[in-house]
Motif scaffolding. Sequence first.
Motif, short mmCIF file in Angstrom:
data_model
loop_
_atom_site.label_atom_id
_atom_site.label_comp_id
_atom_site.label_asym_id
_atom_site.label_seq_id
_atom_site.Cartn_x
_atom_site.Cartn_y
_atom_site.Cartn_z
N ARG A 1 0.81 -1.22 0.00
CA ARG A 1 0.00 0.00 0.00
C ARG A 1 0.84 1.27 0.00
O ARG A 1 0.31 2.35 -0.29
CB ARG A 1 -0.95 0.00 1.21
CG ARG A 1 -2.10 -0.99 1.08
CD ARG A 1 -2.95 -1.03 2.32
NE ARG A 1 -2.23 -1.58 3.46
CZ ARG A 1 -2.78 -1.76 4.67
NH1 ARG A 1 -4.04 -1.43 4.88
NH2 ARG A 1 -2.05 -2.28 5.66
N ASN A 2 2.13 1.16 0.31
CA ASN A 2 2.98 2.35 0.31
C ASN A 2 3.52 2.68 -1.07
O ASN A 2 4.19 3.71 -1.24
CB ASN A 2 4.16 2.13 1.26
CG ASN A 2 5.05 0.98 0.81
OD1 ASN A 2 4.53 -0.08 0.45
ND2 ASN A 2 6.36 1.16 0.85
N LEU A 3 3.23 1.86 -2.07
CA LEU A 3 3.75 2.08 -3.42
C LEU A 3 2.82 2.97 -4.24
O LEU A 3 1.63 3.09 -3.93
CB LEU A 3 3.93 0.74 -4.13
CG LEU A 3 4.90 -0.24 -3.48
CD1 LEU A 3 4.93 -1.55 -4.26
CD2 LEU A 3 6.30 0.36 -3.38
N PRO A 4 3.35 3.61 -5.30
CA PRO A 4 2.50 4.42 -6.19
C PRO A 4 1.32 3.59 -6.70
O PRO A 4 1.47 2.41 -7.02
CB PRO A 4 3.45 4.80 -7.33
CG PRO A 4 4.82 4.74 -6.72
CD PRO A 4 4.76 3.64 -5.71
N ASN A 5 0.15 4.23 -6.80
CA ASN A 5 -1.09 3.50 -7.07
C ASN A 5 -1.66 3.86 -8.44
O ASN A 5 -2.12 4.99 -8.66
CB ASN A 5 -2.12 3.82 -5.98
CG ASN A 5 -3.31 2.89 -6.02
OD1 ASN A 5 -3.46 2.09 -6.95
ND2 ASN A 5 -4.18 3.00 -5.03
N PRO A 6 -1.72 2.91 -9.38
CA PRO A 6 -2.30 3.17 -10.70
C PRO A 6 -3.80 3.48 -10.65
O PRO A 6 -4.36 3.96 -11.63
CB PRO A 6 -2.06 1.86 -11.46
CG PRO A 6 -1.00 1.14 -10.70
CD PRO A 6 -1.17 1.54 -9.28
N HIS A 7 -4.42 3.21 -9.52
CA HIS A 7 -5.86 3.46 -9.40
C HIS A 7 -6.21 4.91 -9.69
O HIS A 7 -7.31 5.20 -10.19
CB HIS A 7 -6.31 3.10 -7.97
CG HIS A 7 -7.72 3.48 -7.66
ND1 HIS A 7 -8.80 2.70 -8.02
CD2 HIS A 7 -8.24 4.58 -7.02
CE1 HIS A 7 -9.92 3.29 -7.62
NE2 HIS A 7 -9.60 4.42 -7.01
N LEU B 1 -6.08 3.67 -16.28
CA LEU B 1 -5.59 2.41 -15.73
C LEU B 1 -6.55 1.79 -14.72
O LEU B 1 -6.49 0.58 -14.47
CB LEU B 1 -4.23 2.61 -15.08
CG LEU B 1 -3.11 3.13 -15.98
CD1 LEU B 1 -1.83 3.31 -15.17
CD2 LEU B 1 -2.88 2.19 -17.15
N ARG B 2 -7.44 2.59 -14.17
CA ARG B 2 -8.30 2.12 -13.08
C ARG B 2 -9.10 0.86 -13.44
O ARG B 2 -9.18 -0.07 -12.63
CB ARG B 2 -9.25 3.24 -12.64
CG ARG B 2 -10.06 2.91 -11.41
CD ARG B 2 -10.85 4.12 -10.97
NE ARG B 2 -9.97 5.25 -10.72
CZ ARG B 2 -10.39 6.51 -10.62
NH1 ARG B 2 -11.67 6.80 -10.77
NH2 ARG B 2 -9.52 7.48 -10.39
N PRO B 3 -9.68 0.76 -14.64
CA PRO B 3 -10.48 -0.45 -14.95
C PRO B 3 -9.63 -1.70 -15.18
O PRO B 3 -10.17 -2.80 -15.24
CB PRO B 3 -11.23 -0.06 -16.23
CG PRO B 3 -11.05 1.40 -16.40
CD PRO B 3 -9.77 1.75 -15.73
N LEU B 4 -8.32 -1.52 -15.35
CA LEU B 4 -7.44 -2.65 -15.68
C LEU B 4 -6.94 -3.31 -14.39
O LEU B 4 -7.28 -2.91 -13.29
CB LEU B 4 -6.26 -2.15 -16.53
CG LEU B 4 -6.63 -1.40 -17.81
CD1 LEU B 4 -5.37 -0.94 -18.53
CD2 LEU B 4 -7.49 -2.26 -18.73
N SER B 5 -6.12 -4.34 -14.55
CA SER B 5 -5.52 -5.01 -13.40
C SER B 5 -4.01 -5.09 -13.59
O SER B 5 -3.48 -4.75 -14.67
CB SER B 5 -6.09 -6.43 -13.23
OG SER B 5 -5.49 -7.33 -14.14
#
Length: 291
Positions: A195-201, A206-210
Amino acid sequence: MVDATTTAARDDARQLIIVSGLSGSGKSVALRTLEDLGYYCVDNLPAALIPALAEAGAPGRLAVGVDVRNRADQRDRLPHVLGELARLGVAYRLIFLDAADEVLIKRYAETRRRHPLSEQGLSLAEALLEERRQLRPLVALADHVVDTSQLNVHQLRRMVIAEMDLTPGIMTLLFESFAYRRGVPPEADFVFDARNLPNPHWDAQLRPLSGRDAPVRDWLQARPDVVAYANDLESLLQRWLPGFDSDGRSYVTICIGCTGGRHRSVYLAEHLAERCRGERRQVLTYHRELS
């Protein structure tokens, strides 16, 4: 029934697992797990063609799905098919997956799938009853009947690997991604927090992808913190996993969590699994929030 134990004891024999069972009992999960373990898998192959597939020398070990979708005349040939496999020197086992009717009905309600016999105008309860009747001869032939009523996907995969003793003496690694908001998987041996890493969300595209999709992988691989974290995890596992090998462990679950369980944790699980596959033949991945 032809006794397969003598052929199974031969180390040089060709290996075949026949997976059967009720619809909704977990046959697809079992076949996917076997495929991850290096088996060449064919689902819903007519029973009469199984010896030809084995004799043709398909790559690797073989696994075949046979169930109610096979025509009755094909299923009736199975005792003859097993005898032919023994004559060819193929070490085989027939695994039958079962579950309670109320569990199967609930699984169908959750997935909204259609039962293979529903096209005959049967209700789901009637279709299950008819399926049990048609598959009763396969239960009698089975080397191992497994009740999956109390098993989730993760536990079924573990059972396929460990309880069936498919590859004795080789430790299996399972890399599992998860979302912290749904809790840490109880089977975890290692737990790492991403959770401390940069978040593509936070990138709308990128949000709909995995984390299995190339744009998300590229985005994460361009972040130095992500690369450093992945390298640190790999070094830690390389340092400590051999101790589990020497201790005789057959299965180790490595869980990686993030906020939503879709991007960072999925990417890291896939990345570490790929790095470990060069050294260990049995490496699996499971993404809880993508299932």
